[in-house]
Design an enzyme around this catalytic site. Structure first.
Site: not given
Length: 643
Positions: A20, A246, A275-277
């Site tokens: 992101s 997650k 949100k970031d991976k």
């Protein structure tokens, strides 16, 4: 593990991995003044609802190739950006920097959303509330008699991919349309992710259950136009809100997985931010008319996802509604002494950091996104096309390299498109547009790229100018408010007089992102804005574009951010593979918390802090370490990720 001097701060974006644009999410703009104009990343109507079967198969075949290319990642990053390339120069504090590794494990970066009420969102309850039982009288009365215990066991194994046959056949004993309907409903409701069909064999009818979600089968799901029409109680809110936990998964990827298991469109889901991976993240999600019971069943078969804290409300969530995010960050293998760490963290807590746009904003390749944005604003569409499609230095996925080479050789969009097995990338979408509308109609062709991706380019250019101007502002006037600075007052930007500046601090000062609806500082930095844009052949007094989407209104952003809820501790550890954070799921499963050693081979800094939305955690970490957070710089120092 490398020596303490060998460090990395910013995680490399691995080949084929989505990232992101920011650590956090956009802040809602005021009606009177745009405090921050962020792209609505991940807008529901921009979500890709499903993948085609062929492309999914081709992407799976590319996985091995992408893994092989990780060895070339450091080579690619030689041609990437450093902080100075995007205007990031200054620090607030004068402490001595030290080294540390960020995101050596994705569990070293934990993000909890802070909702609009200021509460940190956490996953701490997996139960289904008593008032949310599935209200379909057909199902509630027939769950037990319709399916035998043996059939439930078989279906459960099928749902968890333990059934080698790939399907389960259930004979309709008393064949009637009503009984077949009950069986279909029972399977789909009790075992999300399974689809059913009716087959006739030797004069008997069977309900055949099979996977509708999983690997290439995911693409075979026929996504319905609306949620399945289970009866919905009138006194129940239309939206089921839940907490999504997650691990190492992008928010949009997670929503696409949920939508396919539930057989609904992704735009049935709403959220406050993406949100970031590469992290463990916890956030609130809402979905239209899907019961908590159905959502809860997904916990049996989802990987790296967990759903809980269910409730019903009458409204969806809106992008930007969140107050911010709370971060728990592990910096491993740090080199700083306890005194250095104390000084650095005390400065972060008390003084804050310069609110730069982080490196994620500008891409990782040799062609920065702000260059494309500048060309769009210049109305130079041939350059836009060339910047996106031309060959670029550094390692890249082989099919992209071939596509670019073909484009450079032939300038034939159809020939170049044939080199791409995956057409959903920006290059593929632009080429499809050029094939459809012709190479002389670049503006229309460019429009085939999803709107948020297109806006990302011009927002990146705005961010670059903002970073550069803030560096010049700090260099010229230091860390105090001065006459000519801007503050927000009564919902509008106000220019400080010298006398007013004496009563203000740097924490009050804002700087504009360039646009037609902002004012600029009246001191020398205001002139720097004008000169910087003029050097890029842009007129600061005319930021409207003939394509409305690309007209920049501008916004205001605080120069310095002071985190809240700051805490830290030094941790000793021996095994770099051991997690040092106790996650929500581990707590729910009563797994023991990490044990910190009194003495160990390595030392880590565990830091916690909260930031408002639209603020980059990596820039806070940069202030602590006093190091360039660009991947280009860090891959020179550390190759741990590639070994």
């Amino acid at each position: 593990m490398e020596d303490a001097e060998v460090t990395a701060v910013s995680l490399p974006v691995l080949v084929g991995e989505k990232r992101s644009c920011s650590d956090e999410d956009p802040e809602p703009a005021s009606k009177k003044v745009r405090v921050e104009e962020e792209e609505s990343k991940g807008r529901e109507d921009e979500i890709e609802e499903s993948k085609s079967k062929n492309e999914d198969e081709e992407e799976e075949q590319l996985c091995d190739e992408e893994e092989e290319q990780l060895d070339n990642f450091a080579d690619m990053m030689k041609h990437g950006l450093s902080e100075s390339d995007v205007g990031i120069y200054k620090f607030i504090s004068d402490h001595e920097g030290f080294s540390g590794i960020l995101k050596e494990r994705y569990s070293d970066f934990v993000v909890h959303e802070i909702n609009k009420d200021g509460k940190i969102v956490a996953l701490d309850d997996l139960s289904v509330p008593a008032d949310v039982e599935e209200s379909s009288s057909d199902l509630s009365n027939t769950e037990c008699p319709v399916l035998t215990e043996e059939q439930k066991l078989q279906l459960s194994e099928l749902q968890l991919f333990k059934n080698k046959e790939g399907n389960v056949s259930i004979e309709v004993v008393e064949d009637s349309k009503e009984n077949r309907t009950l069986l279909h409903k029972a399977v789909k409701t009790l075992f999300p992710g399974l689809e059913t069909k009716t087959e006739e064999r030797e004069g008997k009818r069977f309900i055949v259950a099979y996977h509708a979600a999983g690997k290439t089968a995911l693409s075979e799901v026929r996504v319905s136009a609306a949620p399945r029409k289970h009866s919905w109680p009138k006194n129940r809110g239309s939206f089921c809100h839940f907490v999504l936990y997650k691990e190492n998964k992008d928010t949009m990827d997670a929503i696409n997985v949920l939508s396919k298991f539930l057989r609904v469109r992704p735009n049935m889901f709403s959220y406050m931010g993406t949100k970031d991976k590469r992290a463990v993240t916890v956030q609130e999600i809402a979905v239209l008319k899907i019961s908590a019971e159905r959502l809860s069943h997904l916990n049996k078969c989802l990987m790296n996802l967990k759903l809980g804290n269910f409730s019903y409300k009458s409204h969806p969530l809106k992008l930007g509604e969140l107050q911010g995010n709370h971060f728990t960050v592990i910096l491993r293998n740090i080199s700083g002494s306890q005194e250095q760490v104390e000084r650095a963290m005390t400065s972060l807590r008390d003084r804050g950091f310069i609110n730069y746009y982080g490196m994620q904003r500008f891409g990782t390749t040799a062609v920065p996104t702000q260059q494309v944005g500048r060309a769009i604003l210049q109305n130079n569409w041939k350059e836009v096309m060339d910047l996106i499609l031309k060959p670029r230095a550094g390692a890249e996925k082989s099919y992209l390299v071939k596509c670019r080479e073909e484009w450079a050789r032939s300038q034939d969009p159809e020939a170049a498109l044939k080199k791409l097995p995956v057409k959903r990338c920006v290059e593929g979408q632009l080429l499809r547009g050029l094939v459809k509308y012709g190479i002389k109609n670049i503006i229309t062709a460019f429009g085939l790229i999803p709107r948020n991706n297109r806006l990302m380019y011009i927002h990146s250019y705005q961010s670059y100018v903002w970073n550069l101007m803030v560096s010049k502002r700090v260099e010229a006037f230091g860390l105090k408010a001065v006459g000519g600075d801007l503050i927000l007052k009564g919902g509008s930007a106000h220019v400080l007089s010298d006398d007013e500046a004496e009563k203000r601090s740097i924490h009050d000062v804002v700087m504009p992102l360039p646009g037609f609806d902002v004012i600029y500082p009246t001191h020398s930095v205001g002139q720097c804005y004008k000169e910087t844009l003029a050097a890029d052949n842009l007129d600061i007094h005319n930021m409207r574009h003939k394509v409305r989407d690309y007209s920049l209104a501008g916004a205001y952003r605080r120069v310095v951010i002071r985190p809240s809820d700051v805490s830290w501790e030094l941790i000793d550890y021996d095994d770099p593979r051991v997690s040092l954070v106790h996650t929500d799921v581990e707590k729910l499963e009563n797994r023991p918390a990490p044990v910190y050693l009194k003495e160990g081979k390595y030392r880590a800094l565990k830091m916690e802090f909260s930031l408002p939305s639209s603020t980059y955690a990596t820039m806070a970490i940069r202030e602590v370490l006093k190091m360039d957070t660009s991947i280009k710089n860090q891959t020179k120092l550390n190759t741990t990720w590639f070994n």
